[in-house]
Structure formats: C-alpha cells, structure tokens
Design a protein around this motif. Structure first.
Motif, PDB file in Angstrom:
ATOM      1  N   ASN A   1       2.571  -0.027  -0.303  1.00  0.00           N
ATOM      2  CA  ASN A   1       3.958   0.360  -0.043  1.00  0.00           C
ATOM      3  C   ASN A   1       4.388   1.556  -0.887  1.00  0.00           C
ATOM      4  OD1 ASN A   1       4.502  -1.491   2.001  1.00  0.00           O
ATOM      5  ND2 ASN A   1       5.204  -3.053   0.570  1.00  0.00           N
TER       6      ASN A   1
ATOM      7  N   LYS B   1       5.617   5.624 -10.454  1.00  0.00           N
ATOM      8  CA  LYS B   1       5.934   4.582  -9.470  1.00  0.00           C
ATOM      9  C   LYS B   1       4.812   3.541  -9.392  1.00  0.00           C
ATOM     10  CE  LYS B   1       9.001   7.354  -6.591  1.00  0.00           C
ATOM     11  NZ  LYS B   1      10.211   6.537  -6.598  1.00  0.00           N
TER      12      LYS B   1
ATOM     13  N   GLU C   1       5.575   5.099   0.820  1.00  0.00           N
ATOM     14  CA  GLU C   1       6.855   5.729   0.481  1.00  0.00           C
ATOM     15  C   GLU C   1       6.676   7.167   0.006  1.00  0.00           C
ATOM     16  OE1 GLU C   1       8.695   3.102  -2.337  1.00  0.00           O
ATOM     17  OE2 GLU C   1       8.995   1.528  -0.824  1.00  0.00           O
TER      18      GLU C   1
ATOM     19  N   ASN D   1       4.182   9.066   1.105  1.00  0.00           N
ATOM     20  CA  ASN D   1       3.414   9.728   2.160  1.00  0.00           C
ATOM     21  C   ASN D   1       2.005  10.107   1.691  1.00  0.00           C
ATOM     22  OD1 ASN D   1       3.424  10.497   4.929  1.00  0.00           O
ATOM     23  ND2 ASN D   1       3.430  12.641   4.284  1.00  0.00           N
TER      24      ASN D   1
END
Length: 105
Positions: free
Chosen positions: A37, A79, A41, A43
């Motif tokens: 995920n 992230k 997000e 790409n």
C-alpha cells in the motif's frame, strides 16, 4: 540561474532506476499488504518479490521500479520506515546501484 540545494533537487527531480527493499520481522497478517500500500500510494511498481516464513520469522525481498514515483526517495524511505514500525518489522530500501556496489566482490 538560481542555485538549488541537494535536498530541494532531490524533492523536485523524478526518481529513476530500481531499488531493493527488504523486510524482516515476526510473521503476522498484513505485512505484504501494508508495504504494498505504501508503494502504491507513491506510484512505485513492484518488479519482483520473494518472501519466506521460517518458523515465526518473515523475510521478504522486493525489487521495485522508482521511475513513476510521485515522492522523493527520502520521503519514500520515511513512509516505509513508519509502516515498518506500525507492522513490527524492519524495512530497508537501497537504490540498486548502491546495493550492487556494496555486494560486489
């Protein structure tokens, strides 16, 4: 011509090339989905993936394509680190050229 710093250039320039992503930790539901995920997000395309569970230990290696990324490499790393903490796993990402240079004999 305006001068830019390395940090601002890193954020402005699109990413290119590939990276190696490793995930290690205790096995649990949702590790692959959570990491995937984050990549979706940003790409970032997954080119190849290998995973195994040995007893209760989970390991995964991915090769990803950074060319379409919508965020900087630094932001992607942050992230992934944050998601790793949430999932209780260690996540590392290295650009392919750095990974290759470090493991060359």
């Amino acid at each position: 011509m305006p001068m830019t710093t390395t940090a601002s250039a890193d954020r402005a320039d699109p990413l290119s090339g590939r990276a190696i992503l490793t995930i290690i930790g205790s096995d649990r539901v949702g590790i692959i989905a959570g990491i995937a995920n984050v990549l979706v997000e940003a790409n970032v395309n997954i080119l190849d993936i290998s995973q195994s569970v040995i007893r209760e230990f989970f390991t995964m290696i991915m090769m990803v394509d950074l060319a379409g990324s919508t965020i900087s490499f630094h932001d992607l790393r942050e992230k992934l680190d944050k998601k790793g903490v949430e999932l209780g796993v260690r996540v590392e990402i290295q650009r392919e050229e750095i990974f290759t240079a470090m493991h060359r004999i």
